[in-house]
Enzyme design. Structure first.
Site, short mmCIF file in Angstrom:
data_model
loop_
_atom_site.label_atom_id
_atom_site.label_comp_id
_atom_site.label_asym_id
_atom_site.label_seq_id
_atom_site.Cartn_x
_atom_site.Cartn_y
_atom_site.Cartn_z
N ARG A 53 70.56 42.11 34.75
CA ARG A 53 70.14 42.00 36.14
C ARG A 53 69.51 40.64 36.40
O ARG A 53 68.92 40.03 35.51
CB ARG A 53 69.13 43.10 36.50
CG ARG A 53 69.71 44.49 36.57
CD ARG A 53 68.65 45.50 37.01
NE ARG A 53 67.51 45.52 36.10
CZ ARG A 53 66.33 44.96 36.36
NH1 ARG A 53 66.13 44.32 37.50
NH2 ARG A 53 65.34 45.04 35.49
N LYS A 194 71.93 49.91 39.85
CA LYS A 194 70.51 49.84 40.16
C LYS A 194 70.26 49.66 41.66
O LYS A 194 69.20 50.05 42.16
CB LYS A 194 69.85 48.71 39.37
CG LYS A 194 69.80 48.97 37.87
CD LYS A 194 69.05 50.27 37.54
CE LYS A 194 68.87 50.45 36.04
NZ LYS A 194 68.26 51.77 35.70
N HIS A 213 62.81 57.00 37.30
CA HIS A 213 63.59 56.22 36.35
C HIS A 213 63.43 56.90 34.99
O HIS A 213 62.61 56.49 34.17
CB HIS A 213 63.08 54.78 36.31
CG HIS A 213 63.94 53.87 35.49
ND1 HIS A 213 63.44 52.77 34.83
CD2 HIS A 213 65.26 53.88 35.21
CE1 HIS A 213 64.40 52.14 34.19
NE2 HIS A 213 65.52 52.80 34.41
N SER A 231 64.49 50.03 30.52
CA SER A 231 65.66 49.81 29.68
C SER A 231 65.23 49.33 28.30
O SER A 231 64.39 48.45 28.16
CB SER A 231 66.55 48.76 30.35
OG SER A 231 67.63 48.43 29.52
N LYS A 235 65.32 55.86 26.35
CA LYS A 235 65.59 57.02 27.20
C LYS A 235 66.92 57.69 26.84
O LYS A 235 66.98 58.90 26.64
CB LYS A 235 65.63 56.61 28.68
CG LYS A 235 64.33 56.20 29.28
CD LYS A 235 64.38 56.15 30.79
CE LYS A 235 65.60 55.46 31.36
NZ LYS A 235 65.73 54.05 30.96
N THR A 236 67.97 56.87 26.79
CA THR A 236 69.30 57.43 26.53
C THR A 236 69.38 58.03 25.14
O THR A 236 69.87 59.15 24.94
CB THR A 236 70.37 56.35 26.72
OG1 THR A 236 70.29 55.84 28.05
CG2 THR A 236 71.76 56.91 26.47
N ASP A 250 69.41 58.54 33.08
CA ASP A 250 68.66 57.39 33.60
C ASP A 250 67.94 57.62 34.93
O ASP A 250 66.86 57.10 35.12
CB ASP A 250 69.61 56.20 33.77
CG ASP A 250 68.87 54.88 33.95
OD1 ASP A 250 67.84 54.68 33.27
OD2 ASP A 250 69.30 54.06 34.76
N ARG A 314 76.36 46.86 26.61
CA ARG A 314 76.30 48.15 27.29
C ARG A 314 77.62 48.92 27.19
O ARG A 314 78.69 48.33 27.03
CB ARG A 314 76.01 47.92 28.78
CG ARG A 314 74.63 47.36 29.07
CD ARG A 314 73.62 48.45 29.20
NE ARG A 314 72.30 47.95 29.52
CZ ARG A 314 71.28 48.75 29.79
NH1 ARG A 314 71.44 50.06 29.80
NH2 ARG A 314 70.08 48.24 30.05
#
Length: 525
Positions: A53, A194, A213, A231, A235-236, A250, A314
């Protein structure tokens, strides 16, 4: 099915493909030179200069809709309607000679809060990304689909920077009055995802829904657990548990009836991806998945250890590629909340329990380290405070989201824990990142309730409750100070970090005293 884009002033193009199937989009992407195939059939894309980003290139149109609602500042940058209109007209002119790929679908698994969206793409692979990332419509839904918000992505169009009223060739412009997101100059697909998340975060609190988030999963007993974190904090990885059904990886909303996933897919980091430790994600990278900026050899075999293009490698895939999922994308009101932080200071305990007030304090603080590659220019962990564990995407005042969180914790008697997936035994470069198997054991202890049965003691600087034991984790790992060879150095660094917390929290106005006191031990700090 033919559609018109006249309402977007897109009246000319060189072909329009709406909700094309994955095989067709793969053929387009290959034929147009946008991508190659991995040995397992995943579409491999190099996004070029922009591999993460670009937060300084995102702007929100400041008008009657946003003037008194958006939390303007360094994160939410304003532009005038005239700047938006000028760039919009340039992009429309640019795509007159282009083939366009359109995805019509939805965001939000719970019908009451679902939003129909349209993504208009210059690139076939971004249409494929959108197809796999958002919620896909049935034939019946597609026939009556009317988008509430539109995304136009034209990576090949480059702005003239300051002359166009923006900062560089790349731009992400959000116009809430016209309900359009305009993206140009960057091929990084995360900007699409996003931006839509940011829209939901703006709209849902008006309906009493807390946008989060976070990832979420659910057990056979109906116990829902959510994982907050920026990120790279895990989390994943941590929510993708073979023993529990994945709700989403997410972005979610928390309403009166429970939690619901915004998306229909997952967008996981792959740097250092381990086939044995993260087999669910590894096995999901097959035909139909997208790999961004992953280095592959001449046979298409990915090297997940290679970060030469970016550390922010990713993969995007539909949630159905994970074996154990909650198909509805919904879950009950959470029984447990886990805040994930990657502490580069090596100060935070690997696991600790929070009171409601401490939960609100740490939610508003959103302490972590930005890990390499998630944004341009980040090459090693950098301490940051990201309100609500997602400040770039939370467009309202953080107090709005924190108030909703506190109310829901109270109403549903939800337990909250802080888990450090970062460094222990020293700062980054001296200490080491905590073993993933230990983190998994801590998460298991939280979910099973075993950590609710052990004895706790309070951290002397941060008002965190640290367990003395956790099944599957050596006792000495739980005490962060004892892991440092130089205990005095730990104390100095702990006070230094506390100062940073205090400095960050000073930007919030009218915070109740009980929340302030829940964060730091004022006697020592």
């Amino acid at each position: 099915m033919n559609i018109s884009l006249d309402y977007l002033n897109i009246k000319k193009h060189n072909g329009l493909y709406r909700n094309a199937g994955i095989p067709e989009l793969v053929k387009f992407a290959l034929a147009r030179g946008e991508a190659s195939l991995s040995d397992k059939g995943a579409l491999v894309v190099n996004t070029g200069k922009y591999t993460g980003r670009s937060p300084k290139d995102r702007f929100i149109v400041r008008d009657e809709t946003t003037e008194n609602t958006v939390n303007w500042g360094e994160v939410c940058l304003p532009i005038g309607e005239d700047v938006f209109d000028k760039l919009y007209n340039k992009v429309v002119k640019y795509i007159e000679e282009k083939e366009l790929f359109v995805f019509d679908g939805y965001v939000g698994a719970m019908e009451e809060y679902s939003m129909p969206i349209r993504v208009v793409c210059e690139c076939a692979y971004q249409a494929m990304f959108s197809t796999q990332m958002f919620r896909r419509p049935t034939e019946e839904q597609l026939a009556k689909h009317i988008p509430e918000f539109n995304v136009i992505s034209a990576p090949g169009f480059k702005a003239d920077g300051v002359e166009d009223g923006v900062n560089s060739e790349a731009f992400v412009l959000m116009n809430f009055s016209k309900k359009i997101i305009l993206i140009g100059g960057t091929a990084y697909s995360g900007e699409i995802k996003k931006s839509i998340f940011s829209v939901m975060n703006f709209l849902l609190p008006q309906k009493g829904v807390l946008p989060m988030h976070c990832s979420a999963n659910i057990g056979d007993d109906g116990q829902t657990v959510v994982f907050f974190g920026l990120s790279g904090t895990g989390k994943t990885t941590l929510s993708t548990d073979p023993e529990r059904k994945l709700i989403g990886d997410d972005e979610h909303g928390w309403c009166e009836d429970g939690v619901f996933n915004f998306e229909g897919g997952c967008y996981a980091k792959t740097i250092g991806l381990d086939k044995e430790k993260e087999k669910e994600i590894y096995n999901a990278i097959k035909f139909g998945a997208v790999l961004e900026n992953v280095v592959v050899d001449e046979n298409g075999v990915p090297d997940y250890k290679d970060g030469s293009l970016t550390e922010n490698t990713r993969t995007a895939y539909p949630i159905e590629f994970i074996d154990n999922i909650k198909v509805s994308g919904t879950g009950n009101n959470p029984s447990k909340i886990i805040f994930l932080t990657a502490d580069a200071f090596g100060i935070m305990p690997p696991v600790s329990k929070l009171t409601k007030e401490a939960a609100m304090y740490h939610f508003m603080s959103g302490y972590t380290s930005k890990v390499a590659g998630t944004e341009r220019g980040i090459t090693e962990p950098m301490i940051t405070f990201s309100a609500c564990f997602g400040e770039p995407f939370m467009l309202l005042n953080p107090a709005v989201y924190a108030k909703l969180l506190g109310e829901k914790i109270d109403k549903h008697d939800t337990e909250v824990y802080l888990v450090n997936t970062g460094w222990i035994g020293g700062v980054y470069g001296i200490g080491k990142r905590i073993n993933l198997s230990y983190t998994r054991a801590m998460v298991t202890g939280i979910i099973s309730g075993e950590l609710g049965k052990v004895e706790y003691y309070e951290h002397p600087v941060f008002n965190l409750l640290i367990p003395k034991q956790c099944p599957g984790v050596p006792d000495e790992v739980l005490n962060p100070r004892e892991l440092w060879e130089d205990k005095d150095a730990y104390d100095r660094k702990a006070f230094e970090l506390a100062d940073k917390f205090e400095e960050n929290f000073s930007k919030f106005n009218n915070v109740p005293e009980n929340i302030l006191e829940a964060g730091l031990n004022k006697i020592l700090v």
